[in-house]
Design an enzyme around this catalytic site. Structure first.
Site, short mmCIF file in Angstrom:
data_model
loop_
_atom_site.label_atom_id
_atom_site.label_comp_id
_atom_site.label_asym_id
_atom_site.label_seq_id
_atom_site.Cartn_x
_atom_site.Cartn_y
_atom_site.Cartn_z
N ARG A 60 95.05 77.23 40.55
CA ARG A 60 95.29 76.72 39.21
C ARG A 60 95.39 75.20 39.27
O ARG A 60 95.29 74.61 40.34
CB ARG A 60 96.55 77.36 38.57
N GLY A 61 95.60 74.57 38.11
CA GLY A 61 95.62 73.11 38.04
C GLY A 61 94.22 72.64 37.69
O GLY A 61 93.24 73.04 38.34
N ALA A 62 94.13 71.78 36.67
CA ALA A 62 92.83 71.43 36.10
C ALA A 62 91.80 70.93 37.14
O ALA A 62 90.70 71.47 37.23
CB ALA A 62 93.02 70.42 34.98
N GLN A 200 105.79 76.73 37.76
CA GLN A 200 105.01 75.87 38.67
C GLN A 200 105.88 74.75 39.24
O GLN A 200 105.66 74.29 40.35
CB GLN A 200 103.81 75.24 37.93
N ASP A 241 95.43 68.63 31.39
CA ASP A 241 94.31 69.58 31.50
C ASP A 241 93.12 69.16 30.66
O ASP A 241 91.99 69.57 30.92
CB ASP A 241 94.76 70.98 31.08
N ASN A 251 98.57 69.39 28.04
CA ASN A 251 99.13 69.71 29.35
C ASN A 251 100.01 70.96 29.20
O ASN A 251 100.14 71.53 28.11
CB ASN A 251 99.92 68.52 29.90
N LYS A 252 100.60 71.36 30.28
CA LYS A 252 101.41 72.59 30.33
C LYS A 252 102.41 72.66 29.18
O LYS A 252 103.03 71.65 28.82
CB LYS A 252 102.13 72.60 31.69
O1 MRU Z 1 98.32 76.81 34.00
P1 MRU Z 1 98.18 75.81 35.11
O2 MRU Z 1 99.18 75.98 36.20
O3 MRU Z 1 96.76 75.73 35.62
O4 MRU Z 1 98.49 74.43 34.41
C1 MRU Z 1 98.45 73.26 35.16
C2 MRU Z 1 98.92 72.07 34.43
O5 MRU Z 1 99.21 72.12 33.26
C3 MRU Z 1 98.92 70.79 35.18
O6 MRU Z 1 99.97 69.97 34.72
C4 MRU Z 1 97.60 70.08 34.93
O7 MRU Z 1 96.54 70.92 35.29
C5 MRU Z 1 97.49 68.82 35.64
S1 MRU Z 1 97.07 69.12 37.33
C6 MRU Z 1 96.76 67.76 38.18
#
Ligand code: MRU
Length: 352
Positions: A60-62, A200, A241, A251-252
């Site tokens: 996960r993570g963009a 997370q 994201d 973002n999250k």
């Molecule tokens: O649902 P996730 O865990 O993929 O969400 C991730 C986030 O929201 C992060 O803050 C975002 O991707 C930035 S990662 C460098």
């Protein structure tokens, strides 16, 4: 009295977490659902398996979603057939809707697939995926350097979700800035919010910070306001994201609330994201598709119910922070400050 030895901070170039490993015929990724209890790898041998691992939050993570998709396209190219790559692309695209890095990586890999002989597809696509990964790592290092320069010496910072190594090719976006800041004496302490419902912050960010030797204290999400009011918090640093053309930041879920709190307490709110997170084709944040995930991730924690049987719940995975609440956006191409559409275009497009 027991003497505790302080862990030495790990230099940025040393990668303590090998969370994504390209083997040519497969992609091995740490199963992030099991962290921090267990470090176990999952092997993906097809684009479909990469897509499944992405939807299931194994990874996960963009930026990492983008890197994995690039490798997924390389796996689809292994039989030297362009039609396999073309067929894999929508499968990967559907894996998750919000992080635009996924779409960016797929557009790029599809273009690479279409330029050149079919017989050379495997080598060409593998090289392009490796380059995509290395570019993300280089972006992280540059953003860390640019971002750390914005901080006052000894800053105590809040971060949210996981915008660290596990979410990218390397040291991370927000966490990269924090780690560079710590090494430069700009950061003295980090407060990662636990980040309900997927945790997370507690499971991943705190784990990373501890491994990197950065002093950190976990807080639950609802402690942020109290901490801002009663203790000295000097900055909030998050990832993203998708950033819309007007510099609104997705973002999250929970990031928007944190930005409002930061504004109220006059605390700078920094967003750290590579240019692959910027989506100029989406005019403003209200047009960004917000992923809704299973409510089981809200009403249960690790399979144990925390709400009455049959409870209704929402699970919005992301929210949008209006750009007016953002102090600066740190990209590898420059710092966007104040965060608005014009400055974003100047920093990201003119540097292309
Ligand atoms: O649902 P996730 O865990 O993929 O969400 C991730 C986030 O929201 C992060 O803050 C975002 O991707 C930035 S990662 C460098």
């Amino acid at each position: 009295m027991t003497k505790t030895t302080k862990k030495k901070a790990v230099p940025l170039q040393e990668d303590p977490i090998r969370h994504i490993v390209w083997k040519g015929d497969r992609l091995d990724v740490i199963d992030q659902r099991l962290l921090p209890r267990q470090v176990r790898y999952v092997s993906c041998r097809t684009a479909k398996e990469v897509a499944q691992a992405t939807s299931d939050m194994v990874l996960r993570g963009a930026p990492l979603i983008g890197c994995a998709a690039a490798y997924g396209m390389a796996l689809a190219a292994r039989r030297c057939r362009l039609k396999d790559v073309v067929a894999a692309e929508p499968v990967l695209r559907r894996a998750r809707p919000t992080a635009v890095n996924l779409m960016h990586a797929l557009d790029l890999m599809l273009a690479v697939a279409k330029t050149g002989p079919e017989a050379a597809l495997p080598e060409r696509m593998s090289a392009a995926a490796v380059k995509y990964f290395q570019d993300d790592l280089a972006s992280n290092l540059r953003m860390a350097e640019l971002g750390a320069a914005l901080l006052e010496p000894g800053s105590r910072v809040i971060t949210y979700c996981n915008a660290g190594a596990l979410a990218t090719a390397g040291i991370g976006t927000a966490v990269g800035m924090i780690r560079a800041g710590y090494l430069a004496g700009k950061v003295s302490h980090v407060y990662p919010c636990e980040t309900r419902p997927y945790l997370q912050g507690s499971r991943l960010t705190l784990w990373e910070l501890m491994q990197a030797g950065i002093p950190a204290t976990l807080i639950t999400d609802n402690m942020a306001a109290h901490l801002m009011k009663t203790r000295k918090i000097d900055a909030v640093i998050v990832g993203s994201d998708r950033i819309a053309a007007n510099a609104d930041v997705c973002n999250k879920i929970g990031t928007y609330g944190l930005a409002i709190l930061a504004k109220h307490h006059d605390i700078p709110f920094y967003v750290v994201a590579p240019s692959t997170t910027v989506d100029f084709s989406t005019p403003s944040g209200d047009r960004i598709p917000i992923e809704e995930r299973s409510i089981l991730e809200v009403v249960e924690v690790f399979g144990a119910p925390i709400a009455p049987k049959g409870a209704k719940a929402h699970h919005f995975a992301f929210d949008v922070t209006p750009h007016e609440l953002v102090t600066s956006i740190v990209t590898e191409k420059g710092v966007v400050s104040p965060a608005d559409g014009e400055n974003l275009r100047k920093a990201v497009k003119s540097a292309c």
